[in-house]
Write a protein that holds these residues in place. Structure first.
Motif, short mmCIF file in Angstrom:
data_model
loop_
_atom_site.label_atom_id
_atom_site.label_comp_id
_atom_site.label_asym_id
_atom_site.label_seq_id
_atom_site.Cartn_x
_atom_site.Cartn_y
_atom_site.Cartn_z
N VAL A 42 0.84 -1.20 0.00
CA VAL A 42 0.00 0.00 0.00
C VAL A 42 0.88 1.25 0.00
CG1 VAL A 42 -1.84 1.29 1.15
CG2 VAL A 42 -1.82 -1.22 1.26
N ILE A 43 0.68 2.08 -1.01
CA ILE A 43 1.43 3.33 -1.16
C ILE A 43 0.44 4.49 -1.08
CG2 ILE A 43 2.96 4.68 -2.66
CD1 ILE A 43 4.11 1.92 -1.72
N ARG A 44 0.74 5.49 -0.26
CA ARG A 44 -0.10 6.69 -0.17
C ARG A 44 0.51 7.79 -1.02
NH1 ARG A 44 -2.28 7.82 5.30
NH2 ARG A 44 -3.76 6.31 4.46
N VAL A 45 -0.32 8.39 -1.87
CA VAL A 45 0.08 9.53 -2.67
C VAL A 45 -0.66 10.74 -2.13
CG1 VAL A 45 0.08 10.56 -4.99
CG2 VAL A 45 0.48 8.10 -4.71
N ALA A 46 0.06 11.83 -1.90
CA ALA A 46 -0.55 13.06 -1.40
C ALA A 46 -0.03 14.24 -2.23
CB ALA A 46 -0.22 13.28 0.07
N CYS A 47 -0.90 15.22 -2.42
CA CYS A 47 -0.55 16.39 -3.20
C CYS A 47 -1.24 17.61 -2.60
CB CYS A 47 -0.99 16.19 -4.65
SG CYS A 47 -0.66 17.60 -5.72
N TYR A 48 -0.51 18.72 -2.54
CA TYR A 48 -1.10 19.97 -2.06
C TYR A 48 -0.42 21.13 -2.77
CZ TYR A 48 3.19 20.49 0.63
OH TYR A 48 4.50 20.61 0.98
N SER A 49 -1.08 22.27 -2.75
CA SER A 49 -0.53 23.49 -3.33
C SER A 49 -0.18 24.45 -2.20
CB SER A 49 -1.53 24.15 -4.27
OG SER A 49 -1.11 25.45 -4.62
N THR A 50 1.05 24.90 -2.17
CA THR A 50 1.47 25.85 -1.13
C THR A 50 0.76 27.19 -1.27
OG1 THR A 50 3.35 26.49 -2.50
CG2 THR A 50 3.72 24.79 -0.81
N ALA A 51 0.20 27.45 -2.45
CA ALA A 51 -0.53 28.71 -2.70
C ALA A 51 -2.04 28.47 -2.80
CB ALA A 51 -0.01 29.37 -3.97
N SER A 52 -2.49 27.27 -2.45
CA SER A 52 -3.91 26.89 -2.55
C SER A 52 -4.45 27.07 -3.96
CB SER A 52 -4.77 27.67 -1.55
OG SER A 52 -4.38 27.35 -0.23
N ARG A 53 -3.61 26.78 -4.96
CA ARG A 53 -4.04 26.87 -6.35
C ARG A 53 -4.80 25.62 -6.74
NH1 ARG A 53 1.01 29.76 -8.02
NH2 ARG A 53 0.43 31.92 -7.63
N ASP A 54 -5.81 25.80 -7.59
CA ASP A 54 -6.63 24.68 -8.03
C ASP A 54 -5.91 23.83 -9.07
OD1 ASP A 54 -8.75 25.42 -6.40
OD2 ASP A 54 -9.70 26.64 -7.96
N ILE A 55 -6.26 22.55 -9.09
CA ILE A 55 -5.82 21.64 -10.14
C ILE A 55 -6.45 22.14 -11.44
CG2 ILE A 55 -6.05 19.27 -10.98
CD1 ILE A 55 -6.13 18.46 -7.94
N ARG A 56 -5.67 22.19 -12.51
CA ARG A 56 -6.14 22.71 -13.79
C ARG A 56 -6.95 21.65 -14.55
NH1 ARG A 56 -0.42 25.59 -14.87
NH2 ARG A 56 0.27 23.46 -14.73
N GLY A 57 -7.92 22.12 -15.32
CA GLY A 57 -8.67 21.25 -16.21
C GLY A 57 -9.73 20.44 -15.50
N ASN A 58 -10.47 19.65 -16.29
CA ASN A 58 -11.57 18.86 -15.76
C ASN A 58 -11.50 17.38 -16.12
OD1 ASN A 58 -12.95 21.81 -16.43
ND2 ASN A 58 -13.48 20.92 -14.44
N ASP A 59 -10.53 16.98 -16.91
CA ASP A 59 -10.40 15.56 -17.24
C ASP A 59 -9.02 15.31 -17.81
OD1 ASP A 59 -10.95 12.89 -17.59
OD2 ASP A 59 -12.38 13.17 -19.23
N GLY A 60 -8.40 14.23 -17.37
CA GLY A 60 -7.09 13.86 -17.88
C GLY A 60 -6.19 13.35 -16.77
N ALA A 61 -4.96 13.02 -17.15
CA ALA A 61 -4.00 12.48 -16.19
C ALA A 61 -3.73 13.48 -15.08
CB ALA A 61 -2.70 12.10 -16.89
N LEU A 62 -3.65 12.98 -13.87
CA LEU A 62 -3.35 13.79 -12.69
C LEU A 62 -1.91 13.54 -12.24
CD1 LEU A 62 -4.64 15.77 -10.69
CD2 LEU A 62 -5.40 13.80 -9.36
#
Length: 167
Positions: free
Chosen positions: A81-101
């Protein structure tokens, strides 16, 4: 407050050859805007995420969706089991609405074959204002074949032969 949403993580089924490295693109379809996420990747026996020269898991952000302020990290929670975590230091939104993350560089062990199930759970996304959303579990089938005498043998009864000369 935790709210369930229809936004979804998904992974396409993959065909690979035992002993060879391959990439798993983890896709995200979203209507809402999020700036952070985490998920647990449950690896089937015989599949492992590759590590770099520092021993860190080879999990890479998709630059078209994550900004330069996003940090992506992966660590072992327990065996398989591997945990992946992601955050923005500037609270910027993830771009786009569909596709590879993000992308996972993995390898099927030598001698491994058959249909193996990779699953993802504990999937949570957060908006810039701190609202947390739970995303439905996801997964895919990794079909692992063998290379034998120049032929790639895939376990779904298909045979791929390289360098055929027709006379």
């Amino acid at each position: 407050e935790e709210v369930v949403t229809n936004d979804s993580i998904y992974i396409e089924n993959i065909e690979v050859i035992a002993g060879e490295a391959f990439e798993i693109p983890v896709m995200f379809r979203n209507e809402l805007a999020y700036s952070a996420f985490q998920c647990d990747i449950n690896l089937p026996q015989g599949i492992e995420i590759e590590v770099d020269e520092y021993g860190d898991y080879c999990v890479y952000p998709e630059s078209s969706r994550l900004t330069n302020t996003h940090t992506l990290a992966a660590s072992k929670v327990q065996d398989g089991v591997i945990r992946v975590a992601c955050y923005s230091t500037a609270s910027r939104d993830i771009r786009g609405n569909d596709g590879a993350l993000f992308h996972i560089k993995a390898k099927a062990e030598d001698g491994c074959e058959g249909d193996l199930k990779l699953t993802m759970n504990n999937i949570r996304f957060s908006t810039a204002d701190g609202t947390e959303k739970t995303i439905k579990d996801a997964g895919c089938t990794i079909n692992v074949g063998q290379v034998q005498g120049g032929e790639e043998v895939v376990t779904n009864d298909s045979i791929y032969i390289e360098n055929i000369e027709v006379i």
